[in-house]
Design an enzyme around this catalytic site. Structure first.
Site, PDB file in Angstrom:
ATOM      1  N   HIS A  21       0.899  -1.078   0.068  1.00  0.00           N
ATOM      2  CA  HIS A  21       0.076  -0.096  -0.043  1.00  0.00           C
ATOM      3  C   HIS A  21       0.960   1.261  -0.156  1.00  0.00           C
ATOM      4  CE1 HIS A  21      -3.737  -2.077   2.083  1.00  0.00           C
ATOM      5  NE2 HIS A  21      -4.082  -1.890   0.763  1.00  0.00           N
ATOM      6  N   CYS A  56      -2.351   3.261   9.039  1.00  0.00           N
ATOM      7  CA  CYS A  56      -3.427   2.230   8.427  1.00  0.00           C
ATOM      8  C   CYS A  56      -4.601   2.151   9.311  1.00  0.00           C
ATOM      9  CB  CYS A  56      -2.842   0.849   8.291  1.00  0.00           C
ATOM     10  SG  CYS A  56      -1.528   0.724   7.437  1.00  0.00           S
TER      11      CYS A  56
HETATM   12  N1  ARG Z   1      -4.257  -7.015   6.584  1.00  0.00           N
HETATM   13  C1  ARG Z   1      -4.237  -5.801   5.923  1.00  0.00           C
HETATM   14  C2  ARG Z   1      -4.255  -5.844   4.255  1.00  0.00           C
HETATM   15  O1  ARG Z   1      -3.633  -6.601   4.009  1.00  0.00           O
HETATM   16  C3  ARG Z   1      -3.453  -4.463   6.391  1.00  0.00           C
HETATM   17  C4  ARG Z   1      -3.845  -3.322   5.702  1.00  0.00           C
HETATM   18  C5  ARG Z   1      -2.930  -2.271   5.984  1.00  0.00           C
HETATM   19  N2  ARG Z   1      -3.492  -0.883   5.692  1.00  0.00           N
HETATM   20  C6  ARG Z   1      -2.762  -0.015   5.231  1.00  0.00           C
HETATM   21  N3  ARG Z   1      -3.554   1.104   4.637  1.00  0.00           N
HETATM   22  N4  ARG Z   1      -1.663  -0.231   4.808  1.00  0.00           N
HETATM   23  O2  ARG Z   1      -5.127  -5.568   3.786  1.00  0.00           O
END
Ligand code: ARG
Length: 700
Positions: free
Chosen positions: A168, A264
């Site tokens: 991300h 996050c």
């Molecule tokens: N386990 C979640 C996923 O993989 C973590 C999300 C983390 N969020 C972020 N904005 N980086 O989607």
């Protein structure tokens, strides 16, 4: 002013690592502690509460990642673009977030199905609201970016993520107050790094190293001058303090197990927004490819080219041929973050034989030559494949096809002439095709297929075994015989090794029997051939006994001197001084030859062209119209010739060094056959085989 900041969070009552959808989750299934997570989350909540108003959304059973509210959507002003999760594991969160947004009075925009976008996790506003940085590559699709620009009325800058650990954008990129940027450059491709450097001045860029990056230092919540994060090294903390920021650490190890940290776990619901022109530079083009797509591996090649070039694709249509021999057609939608990247990708796709769907309406772009011998910057570099350009609504065939040239268009009284030209030959008054629009190349996928299955399986082993050499020689002899008998053209490119390895008598036979229609080489092959014919040695080595001759090191100089006295090789033959050998046979049988000089040449012979531009032109003239080129142990001259030869001409490259053979076959020509063996041996086998054929013919 900070109390105006509002943040959405979701308590971790149902938090858990339940599945693996990013590398951080690997090995962590059911390894997180809910109590510790709860404690960490509360501490983060507490820290943030000092600087912002925290809103909460009801956590839902069965949706453990809902704690990561950054992925709910992307808010700007009264508008929100709802996330469309890439993984089914999180798609069930969408309705809950949608409900919450609607209950708060936002206008909710919903992306088309199968267009993933993961909200503020992958889209971060410049902290003064001047533009939006949007990530793609793992979770969000590049094609979602134009929607963001339109619905949120903002300029979107697309950044491509290339490291799975930073899937991300908010895991490796964090815009800070006053135009600062905290980021990990290693997570982005070259082009994206360049874009970042263009927008953010050096003194505002805080590039972190991998150690901080894997501690999720970029996954920070920035409110005014406060930077809340899981953990930062002393040097990073120092860098931030030096720039007037206050780093606040709050451990979030339990959430790292799911691939998330401070940022996050939050979604800022009131983002600053400055009026800016809504633009997205994302470009789209639809291309078509046709042929034996599966067998030839062309589809894979096309898709790899798009992704490696920084774009993304969607296969729009794929019609598989019903029978094995039928061709297939595929249409692929190509997206790129901007026009430069698109042009680059399209150039490569065209070289693979792709055509743009709307090709009939797109004309090639022409730019006038303003300096003789110099092309406009963006010129299209040619390949060995037959090429056409669209000019005035017509597809015109490019003449003189070769690789590494430019396409020059000249207006003549009898119409436009489109030619492949070397850059140095471009003239004032001509125009050059630039970019990649209105150009198409024709690739023969049937041959790709054939080459892939037959010839290259032969090459595949690297060094060819003797029996394999025999087999391939049979095939070449057959070809030579047929080409000769139908009045075709064979060009031989030869290095001095042909003489050293005793191949000369065989090459002589080929010339005498009419199999050779032009001979290309350097000064050396002629010198050693003449030395052998005058003195029986090749570079001082007795060709009969294979031993060095006393004083033999002078032999090649004597040979050169003799020919210089005569004025030319042809004169030496005429005067009865040169009476045998390869050069003699050429003169006798009126086989044109061209000798191209080099820095290491002794002499040179009067026939050797030391002006390389002249030599290249001479080679090109002799290659024209050839059906087969036999390259015998000369890396330099073979590669030179390869560069001038269009696709469709068979090339046979014989060399004891597999690297040379591979290099020639790798130039993209599918019609090339490589033979790794001693060239003298090869020629001897070839003559034997031709003799056999002659016997057969004679009997018939
Ligand atoms: N386990 C979640 C996923 O993989 C973590 C999300 C983390 N969020 C972020 N904005 N980086 O989607």
């Amino acid at each position: 002013m900070t109390d105006a900041v509002r943040i959405l969070m979701c308590a971790p009552h149902h938090y858990e690592v339940d599945y693996v959808i990013n590398p951080w989750m690997e090995g962590n299934i059911h390894r997180s502690s809910r109590e510790r997570a709860q404690a960490e989350w509360e501490q983060l909540h507490q820290v943030l509460e000092t600087y912002a108003t925290i809103e909460q959304i009801e956590p839902q059973q069965g949706w453990p990642d809902m704690v990561f509210t950054a992925n709910a959507g992307l808010i700007l002003g009264d508008n929100v673009v709802l996330s469309r999760f890439f993984h089914a594991e999180r798609q069930g969160e969408e309705p809950y977030f949608q409900q919450w947004f609607e209950s708060q009075g936002y206008k909710v925009h919903v992306l088309p199905k199968s267009l993933p976008f993961e909200g503020a996790g992958d889209a971060l506003l410049d902290r003064s609201g001047r533009w939006l940085w949007a990530g793609y590559g793992f979770r969000s699709e590049l094609d979602s970016h134009p929607y963001l620009a339109k619905w949120l009325d903002v300029e979107v800058l697309s950044l491509r993520l290339v490291d799975r650990r930073f899937y991300h954008l908010d895991t490796c990129f964090c815009p800070l107050t006053d135009g600062y940027l905290l980021y990990y450059p290693g997570a982005f491709d070259t082009y994206s790094n360049r874009l970042i450097e263009l927008r953010v001045p050096p003194e505002k860029r805080i590039a972190i190293d991998e150690v901080d990056a894997v501690n999720f230092a970029c996954n920070s919540v920035n409110i005014d001058r406060i930077v809340v994060m899981n953990k930062a090294s002393d040097s990073l903390k120092q860098m931030l303090t030096d720039r007037g920021f206050t780093p606040l650490e709050t451990p979030l190890g339990e959430f790292l197990k799911a691939g998330g940290a401070a940022k996050c776990l939050t979604l800022r619901v009131n983002e600053p927004h400055q009026e800016s022109p809504q633009t997205s530079t994302v470009q789209n083009r639809t291309i078509q490819i046709e042929g034996h797509l599966l067998d030839s591996g062309l589809v894979n090649q096309v898709l790899d080219t798009i992704v490696a070039g920084g774009g993304s694709f969607q296969v729009a249509n794929f019609q598989l041929g019903a029978q094995r021999l039928d061709t297939s057609v595929a249409q692929v939608k190509v997206s790129a973050p901007d026009s430069t990247v698109m042009a680059d990708i399209m150039g490569q796709l065209i070289d693979l034989g792709a055509t743009t769907i709307s090709e009939d309406t797109i004309a090639a772009n022409l730019v006038a030559v303003t300096q003789a011998g110099v092309a406009p910057d963006d010129f299209y570099a040619t390949t060995i494949y037959p090429t056409e350009v669209s000019i005035d609504g017509e597809w015109l065939k490019v003449q003189g096809q070769r690789m590494d040239g430019a396409i020059a268009v000249a207006n003549t009284p009898s119409g436009k002439i489109v030619r492949c030209k070397l850059l140095r030959d471009l003239q004032l008054g001509e125009s050059v095709v630039v970019g990649s629009e209105g150009i198409r190349t024709k690739r023969n996928t049937t041959t790709i297929k054939k080459a892939a299955t037959e010839e290259f399986s032969f090459m595949g082993a690297g060094v060819s075994s003797e029996r394999r050499v025999e087999l391939v020689v049979e095939q070449i002899a057959w070809d030579l015989r047929r080409i000769r008998d139908r009045g075709g053209k064979v060009v031989v490119v030869a290095g001095p090794v042909v003489i050293h390895t005793g191949g000369s008598e065989h090459l002589n036979r080929l010339i005498r029997d009419g199999y050779v229609h032009a001979l290309l080489g350097g000064n050396a092959i002629a010198v050693h051939d003449i030395e052998q014919s005058l003195m029986g040695t090749s570079l001082g080595v007795d060709m009969q006994r294979g031993t060095s001759v006393h004083g033999g090191h002078r032999h090649h100089l004597k040979a050169i001197n003799t020919i210089r006295r005569c004025g030319s090789i042809a004169n030496a033959v005429e005067q009865g001084i040169l009476t045998s050998g390869v050069m003699y046979e050429c003169v006798k049988h009126q086989v044109p030859f061209s000798l191209a000089g080099s820095i290491r040449d002794d002499g040179p012979l009067p026939d050797t062209k030391m002006d390389l531009i002249e030599a290249q032109a001479d080679y090109a003239r002799l290659i024209e119209g050839s059906d087969l080129i036999l390259m015998l142990s000369s890396m330099l001259h073979s590669i030179g010739v390869g560069n001038m030869t269009p696709a469709g001409v068979k090339m046979v490259c014989v060399d004891i060094n597999p690297a040379v053979v591979t290099k020639l076959s790798d130039r993209g020509s599918i019609e090339s056959i490589g033979v790794v063996t001693d060239v003298g041996l090869f020629l001897s086998l070839l003559i034997q085989q031709l003799n056999k054929l002659t016997g057969q013919y004679d009997r018939v």
